[in-house]
Design a protein around this motif. Sequence first.
Motif, mmCIF file in Angstrom:
data_model
loop_
_atom_site.group_PDB
_atom_site.id
_atom_site.type_symbol
_atom_site.label_atom_id
_atom_site.label_comp_id
_atom_site.label_asym_id
_atom_site.label_seq_id
_atom_site.Cartn_x
_atom_site.Cartn_y
_atom_site.Cartn_z
ATOM 1 N N LYS A 50 0.844 -1.272 0.043
ATOM 2 C CA LYS A 50 0.115 0.096 -0.003
ATOM 3 C C LYS A 50 0.792 1.287 -0.088
ATOM 4 O O LYS A 50 0.366 2.174 -0.332
ATOM 5 N N LYS A 51 2.206 1.293 0.447
ATOM 6 C CA LYS A 51 3.025 2.350 0.481
ATOM 7 C C LYS A 51 3.979 2.461 -0.772
ATOM 8 O O LYS A 51 4.615 1.566 -0.966
ATOM 9 N N HIS A 52 3.919 3.675 -1.159
ATOM 10 C CA HIS A 52 4.981 4.124 -2.283
ATOM 11 C C HIS A 52 6.322 3.898 -1.786
ATOM 12 O O HIS A 52 7.343 3.355 -2.382
ATOM 13 N N ASP A 53 6.607 4.340 -0.306
ATOM 14 C CA ASP A 53 8.018 4.388 0.001
ATOM 15 C C ASP A 53 8.197 3.188 0.383
ATOM 16 O O ASP A 53 7.689 2.341 1.053
ATOM 17 N N GLY A 54 9.602 2.921 -0.231
ATOM 18 C CA GLY A 54 10.178 1.419 0.005
ATOM 19 C C GLY A 54 9.707 0.466 -1.093
ATOM 20 O O GLY A 54 10.420 -0.556 -1.131
ATOM 21 N N ALA A 55 8.852 0.694 -1.961
ATOM 22 C CA ALA A 55 8.619 -0.127 -3.124
ATOM 23 C C ALA A 55 9.541 0.046 -3.940
ATOM 24 O O ALA A 55 10.199 1.024 -4.261
#
Length: 451
Positions: A50-55
């Motif tokens: 669900k998170k953009h950060d770290g993808a």
Amino acid sequence: MLTVPDPVKARPAGRAAPRISFVSLGCPKALVDSERIITRLRAEGYEITKKHDGADAVVVNTCGFLDSAKAESLAAIGEAMAENGKVIVTGCMGAEPEAIRQHYPNVLAVSGPQAYESVMAAVHEAAEPLHDPFLDLLPPQGIKLTPRHYSYLKIAEGCNNSCSFCIIPRLRGLLVSRPVSEVLREAEKLVRAGVKELLVVSQDTAAYGLDLGYPVQPHGDREVRAKFLDLARELGQLGAWTRLHYIYPYPHVDEVVPLMAEGLVLPYLDIPFQHAAPNVLRAMRRPGKQDRTLDRIAAWRAIAPDLTLRSTFIVGFPGETEEDFQILLDWLTEAKLERVGAFKYEPVAGAPAEALGLPPVPPEVKQERLDRFMAHQQRISARLLARKVGRRMPVIVDAVGPGGAVGRSKGDAPEIDGKVHLQHRFPVRVGDIVTAKITGADAYDLHGAVV
């Protein structure tokens, strides 16, 4: 914007699975595209987060129908660029890549709708897949972004109509129907997986099979014609609620209404009438004989008295006069549609309506007409719903909480129509179809108790 399911946990050992963040915008047709892409990603061992950060990358499935939808898509791309930087754009707005790269020249890739292979190729470039056949098992129905108890079933791509306010044929192409056996196999898998409601969608659902010439195709131990009526009849025999969306009012739609009276498909038709004034309908390149439409509606209701009609309308179309608008309000009074939505006309770059030379309706007039339209329809809806008080009806449960349950009647599609607020003395679960006695109503929703 639709959120993706909870992420699947990473492998306990070895190289971690690449993670893809996903944003899905737009209509149910785009949602089905997103489900197909996510199914492919999971089949190849990617985790969905669900998170953009770290993808490892972000996929944004855009909508490009209206300027406001484009603005929402650009905002979603901008958020993904700011939080991650590795962004793959697909969907309807992707059919105009220059508009995206003008704002965000560093996106990894841009592709149009239904471009599944292009999306997967771009994901592979951003993050090499990691596949373990012992761990990356998929449910037979694929990955779904809807709750388990209902699912959209897309039966065709594109559209052959030439409405002057629409650029969908340019974005998504002309009508391309799926083989009927393929549609039925998917529907059967969904029902076996626990889906209680099939929401049949395409850009022009009633035109299904036209591009194929309505061939008869084998399915199981029988042959089925690839036509709207035959497909509806087959789907109605699977044991799930079958709801028909985006129905252009062709004459052969009349043939489906008896299936509703028989209980094979839900007594529900989603028909975007768009307007009622002949002048406006001609400018929109829509059917202009709405008096005949009223006769057809009366005939449908004579066959299926519980029929719910849903529609959308555009107010403030170029050249719309006060007289035209009053014709629309008067038509609504006569038609007595149960579920109605409306929006103000927005100029769409490339749409034929922009070249008609008709005078634009001032923004303040558009808003005033929209407010009058909604107030007028609310009164109609309140009267129609009040007639249901005291009746018993089946309700499919969408949510259960400490204050009761929330569901929908056969006349309510998820996300866009009303709800039934339920009190219950014994446990109910999401996905249950219960019998409710209706005890109250307002302009949009019903209130009742499970019996």
